[in-house]
Enzyme design. Sequence first.
Site, PDB file in Angstrom:
ATOM      1  N   LEU A  58       0.858  -6.092   5.186  1.00  0.00           N
ATOM      2  CA  LEU A  58      -0.252  -5.267   6.556  1.00  0.00           C
ATOM      3  C   LEU A  58       0.435  -4.418   7.339  1.00  0.00           C
ATOM      4  O   LEU A  58       1.897  -4.449   7.420  1.00  0.00           O
ATOM      5  CB  LEU A  58      -0.642  -6.779   7.028  1.00  0.00           C
ATOM      6  CG  LEU A  58      -1.197  -7.582   7.087  1.00  0.00           C
ATOM      7  CD1 LEU A  58      -1.516  -8.918   8.032  1.00  0.00           C
ATOM      8  CD2 LEU A  58      -3.660  -7.325   6.773  1.00  0.00           C
ATOM      9  N   ASP A  59       0.006  -3.618   7.672  1.00  0.00           N
ATOM     10  CA  ASP A  59       0.046  -2.230   8.169  1.00  0.00           C
ATOM     11  C   ASP A  59       0.792  -2.355   9.134  1.00  0.00           C
ATOM     12  O   ASP A  59       0.498  -3.655   9.828  1.00  0.00           O
ATOM     13  CB  ASP A  59      -0.714  -1.101   8.345  1.00  0.00           C
ATOM     14  CG  ASP A  59      -0.910  -0.440   6.575  1.00  0.00           C
ATOM     15  OD1 ASP A  59       0.007  -0.532   5.786  1.00  0.00           O
ATOM     16  OD2 ASP A  59      -2.047  -0.189   6.704  1.00  0.00           O
TER      17      ASP A  59
END
Length: 334
Positions: A58-59
């Site tokens: 996930l960013d």
Amino acid sequence: MPNNPSAPPPRQKRERTVFRRLDGILLLDKPQGLSSNQALQRVRHLFRADKGGHTGSLDPLATGLLPVCFGEATKIAGGLLGARKAYETVARLGIVTDTDDAEGQPLRERPVPAITIDSIDAALKQLTGRIRQRPPIYSALKRGGEPLYAKARRGETIEIEEREVDVHAFDLVNAADLLDGDEPLLRLHVECGSGTYVRSLVRDLGELLGCGAHVAELRRLWVDPFREPRMWTLQALENLLAQAGERVLEACLLPIEAGMTSWPQVRVSEAQAQRLGRGQGLRGPYQPQGQVALLDEHGRGLGLGEVDAEGGLRPARLFRWASATGALPEAGTP
């Protein structure tokens, strides 16, 4: 020598984590601001797990479900990477950034034209199904063994080829902010397969609407097979450890078998488990062909196997307890 009252206090020596063998799956609610690897290392130290991995990055901007595999569960992590996922995202119209999200630098700004619900739905439909997508320049995709974001940060020119991805659903949740004239925001729901970038979807949606867009918020809701996840925040885990101790913290882990439900399941007898544990195959017919989850007669996971075209079964990645002795750990044993 007299004490210097203005001298800073001596630095406290940080205790070194003593890691241990621990198996299981944690459904972490990743906080905003941490990379997936930073979040993984935080929980790995909390649980003192000697081995850990996450199933799909996930960013730093994003929050939500990040399945973390400890110990033997890392052997099934690769299969979970390709699982179907769902997100909620907020698209900010009118501004394009170099990262396609709010953490990047603005590249250009355009006025947002009059947009109707019908035009939004039509644009979303074009980005649904089996589509071709160009990943963001700032991404963890590797070229020459190096992530693209590292090349982008050095200012290198990067050409990224489009690739096919599966977008199962791309739906409008709410356009009230835009239609009321408050802010040019669209709230969206995405369900997609492996390798799909929500940032790219939002970027391409903005182009179809004639004004550009970037991701302002992003939250992952679920990852197969965890459709209704009970997620744990870092703060909740830290509080549990401080207040109740390590044994209660371990109760937050799911058994490895919870992550094996995406594979077709094959149960084997104790004698068959011993053969597999020695690296020997079993004559079938077993089905279906391809990778399967191996379970013993009591439903305990043994690992992953492979069914060939003739129906024979052979071991692929077995857990450490799937040995020739057939001895399995008790449920919940680290």
